[in-house]
Design a protein around this motif. Sequence first.
Motif, PDB file in Angstrom:
ATOM      1  N   GLU A  39     -63.325  57.034  79.674  1.00  0.00           N
ATOM      2  CA  GLU A  39     -64.021  57.595  80.842  1.00  0.00           C
ATOM      3  C   GLU A  39     -65.465  57.104  80.880  1.00  0.00           C
ATOM      4  O   GLU A  39     -66.369  57.786  80.409  1.00  0.00           O
ATOM      5  N   PRO A  40     -65.687  55.916  81.468  1.00  0.00           N
ATOM      6  CA  PRO A  40     -67.046  55.358  81.509  1.00  0.00           C
ATOM      7  C   PRO A  40     -68.077  56.286  82.155  1.00  0.00           C
ATOM      8  O   PRO A  40     -69.209  56.364  81.688  1.00  0.00           O
ATOM      9  N   ALA A  41     -67.702  56.995  83.226  1.00  0.00           N
ATOM     10  CA  ALA A  41     -68.666  57.885  83.896  1.00  0.00           C
ATOM     11  C   ALA A  41     -69.143  58.988  82.950  1.00  0.00           C
ATOM     12  O   ALA A  41     -70.336  59.313  82.914  1.00  0.00           O
ATOM     13  N   TYR A  42     -68.222  59.546  82.178  1.00  0.00           N
ATOM     14  CA  TYR A  42     -68.589  60.583  81.206  1.00  0.00           C
ATOM     15  C   TYR A  42     -69.469  59.986  80.110  1.00  0.00           C
ATOM     16  O   TYR A  42     -70.457  60.585  79.692  1.00  0.00           O
ATOM     17  N   TYR A  43     -69.125  58.800  79.637  1.00  0.00           N
ATOM     18  CA  TYR A  43     -69.878  58.094  78.599  1.00  0.00           C
ATOM     19  C   TYR A  43     -71.324  57.889  79.060  1.00  0.00           C
ATOM     20  O   TYR A  43     -72.263  58.173  78.324  1.00  0.00           O
ATOM     21  N   ILE A  44     -71.482  57.422  80.289  1.00  0.00           N
ATOM     22  CA  ILE A  44     -72.821  57.180  80.841  1.00  0.00           C
ATOM     23  C   ILE A  44     -73.604  58.482  80.932  1.00  0.00           C
ATOM     24  O   ILE A  44     -74.771  58.554  80.542  1.00  0.00           O
ATOM     25  N   LYS A  45     -72.963  59.529  81.433  1.00  0.00           N
ATOM     26  CA  LYS A  45     -73.613  60.836  81.555  1.00  0.00           C
ATOM     27  C   LYS A  45     -74.057  61.350  80.178  1.00  0.00           C
ATOM     28  O   LYS A  45     -75.163  61.858  80.023  1.00  0.00           O
ATOM     29  N   GLU A  46     -73.202  61.193  79.191  1.00  0.00           N
ATOM     30  CA  GLU A  46     -73.536  61.643  77.838  1.00  0.00           C
ATOM     31  C   GLU A  46     -74.672  60.816  77.236  1.00  0.00           C
ATOM     32  O   GLU A  46     -75.541  61.361  76.560  1.00  0.00           O
ATOM     33  N   LEU A  47     -74.664  59.516  77.485  1.00  0.00           N
ATOM     34  CA  LEU A  47     -75.706  58.659  76.915  1.00  0.00           C
ATOM     35  C   LEU A  47     -77.075  58.988  77.504  1.00  0.00           C
ATOM     36  O   LEU A  47     -78.046  59.143  76.767  1.00  0.00           O
ATOM     37  N   ILE A  48     -77.156  59.147  78.818  1.00  0.00           N
ATOM     38  CA  ILE A  48     -78.450  59.492  79.426  1.00  0.00           C
ATOM     39  C   ILE A  48     -78.884  60.887  78.970  1.00  0.00           C
ATOM     40  O   ILE A  48     -80.073  61.132  78.741  1.00  0.00           O
ATOM     41  N   SER A  49     -77.927  61.773  78.765  1.00  0.00           N
ATOM     42  CA  SER A  49     -78.237  63.109  78.260  1.00  0.00           C
ATOM     43  C   SER A  49     -78.805  63.048  76.840  1.00  0.00           C
ATOM     44  O   SER A  49     -79.796  63.718  76.529  1.00  0.00           O
ATOM     45  N   TYR A 111     -68.910  50.709  70.906  1.00  0.00           N
ATOM     46  CA  TYR A 111     -69.157  52.046  70.347  1.00  0.00           C
ATOM     47  C   TYR A 111     -68.222  53.028  71.043  1.00  0.00           C
ATOM     48  O   TYR A 111     -68.233  53.150  72.259  1.00  0.00           O
ATOM     49  N   ARG A 112     -67.438  53.728  70.256  1.00  0.00           N
ATOM     50  CA  ARG A 112     -66.417  54.629  70.781  1.00  0.00           C
ATOM     51  C   ARG A 112     -67.002  55.759  71.618  1.00  0.00           C
ATOM     52  O   ARG A 112     -66.445  56.136  72.631  1.00  0.00           O
ATOM     53  N   THR A 113     -68.156  56.300  71.184  1.00  0.00           N
ATOM     54  CA  THR A 113     -68.760  57.408  71.925  1.00  0.00           C
ATOM     55  C   THR A 113     -70.223  57.098  72.239  1.00  0.00           C
ATOM     56  O   THR A 113     -70.861  56.284  71.566  1.00  0.00           O
ATOM     57  N   ALA A 114     -70.721  57.781  73.244  1.00  0.00           N
ATOM     58  CA  ALA A 114     -72.128  57.644  73.611  1.00  0.00           C
ATOM     59  C   ALA A 114     -73.023  58.081  72.458  1.00  0.00           C
ATOM     60  O   ALA A 114     -74.071  57.481  72.211  1.00  0.00           O
ATOM     61  N   LYS A 115     -72.616  59.102  71.742  1.00  0.00           N
ATOM     62  CA  LYS A 115     -73.415  59.591  70.616  1.00  0.00           C
ATOM     63  C   LYS A 115     -73.522  58.539  69.515  1.00  0.00           C
ATOM     64  O   LYS A 115     -74.587  58.339  68.942  1.00  0.00           O
ATOM     65  N   GLU A 116     -72.425  57.848  69.224  1.00  0.00           N
ATOM     66  CA  GLU A 116     -72.462  56.786  68.209  1.00  0.00           C
ATOM     67  C   GLU A 116     -73.438  55.683  68.622  1.00  0.00           C
ATOM     68  O   GLU A 116     -74.212  55.201  67.796  1.00  0.00           O
ATOM     69  N   LEU A 117     -73.396  55.298  69.893  1.00  0.00           N
ATOM     70  CA  LEU A 117     -74.303  54.263  70.382  1.00  0.00           C
ATOM     71  C   LEU A 117     -75.743  54.744  70.335  1.00  0.00           C
ATOM     72  O   LEU A 117     -76.639  54.028  69.873  1.00  0.00           O
ATOM     73  N   PHE A 118     -75.978  55.974  70.782  1.00  0.00           N
ATOM     74  CA  PHE A 118     -77.323  56.540  70.760  1.00  0.00           C
ATOM     75  C   PHE A 118     -77.880  56.543  69.334  1.00  0.00           C
ATOM     76  O   PHE A 118     -79.025  56.150  69.098  1.00  0.00           O
ATOM     77  N   ILE A 119     -77.089  56.974  68.371  1.00  0.00           N
ATOM     78  CA  ILE A 119     -77.540  57.025  66.971  1.00  0.00           C
ATOM     79  C   ILE A 119     -77.875  55.617  66.467  1.00  0.00           C
ATOM     80  O   ILE A 119     -78.873  55.413  65.770  1.00  0.00           O
ATOM     81  N   ALA A 120     -77.038  54.638  66.824  1.00  0.00           N
ATOM     82  CA  ALA A 120     -77.324  53.251  66.414  1.00  0.00           C
ATOM     83  C   ALA A 120     -78.652  52.785  67.000  1.00  0.00           C
ATOM     84  O   ALA A 120     -79.463  52.163  66.303  1.00  0.00           O
ATOM     85  N   TRP A 121     -78.892  53.074  68.277  1.00  0.00           N
ATOM     86  CA  TRP A 121     -80.155  52.691  68.901  1.00  0.00           C
ATOM     87  C   TRP A 121     -81.332  53.435  68.264  1.00  0.00           C
ATOM     88  O   TRP A 121     -82.381  52.847  68.019  1.00  0.00           O
ATOM     89  N   LYS A 122     -81.151  54.708  67.980  1.00  0.00           N
ATOM     90  CA  LYS A 122     -82.220  55.506  67.370  1.00  0.00           C
ATOM     91  C   LYS A 122     -82.590  54.960  65.988  1.00  0.00           C
ATOM     92  O   LYS A 122     -83.749  54.991  65.594  1.00  0.00           O
TER      93      LYS A 122
END
Length: 154
Positions: A39-49, A111-122
Amino acid sequence: MSSYIVLILCMRIIISAILSAFLFYSAASASDTTIYISEPAYYIKELISQINHYRRSCGLKTLSFDNRLAHLAQDHCAEMQRRGVLCHDNFDQRFKKSGHTSCVENVGWNYRTAKELFIAWKNSSGHDKNMLADDIQRAGISIVGTYVTFFACN
């Protein structure tokens, strides 16, 4: 007897080469496994969140979602997927097309989840700096396949 020893040594070398090739192929295959973002739309929403929560916790203003910037991010994701390369190629062109005076960009792949990607970027100083740039106000995020682009400007 000496030809027997040579034959055994040759067989050992051949077996070692076959095993090495098999192990290399297995390791490469495991790391090249592409995930599926359902669900790309959910992924995007979670990443911006995730990014906005992080910015708030650091005393910064949150980013508003910008469809024009998302379109630029989408074009970049499509190009990365077409070429099969994670890159920042043509950033200057996206920056000029944005019409803004300051922009940053983070990209990610697989990255399977937005959180995983966010953590990698952080955990990456350059990506972290981009997420916390105090002059950015709006962001576009896009996903094509498993390529993700975060493109944010003032």
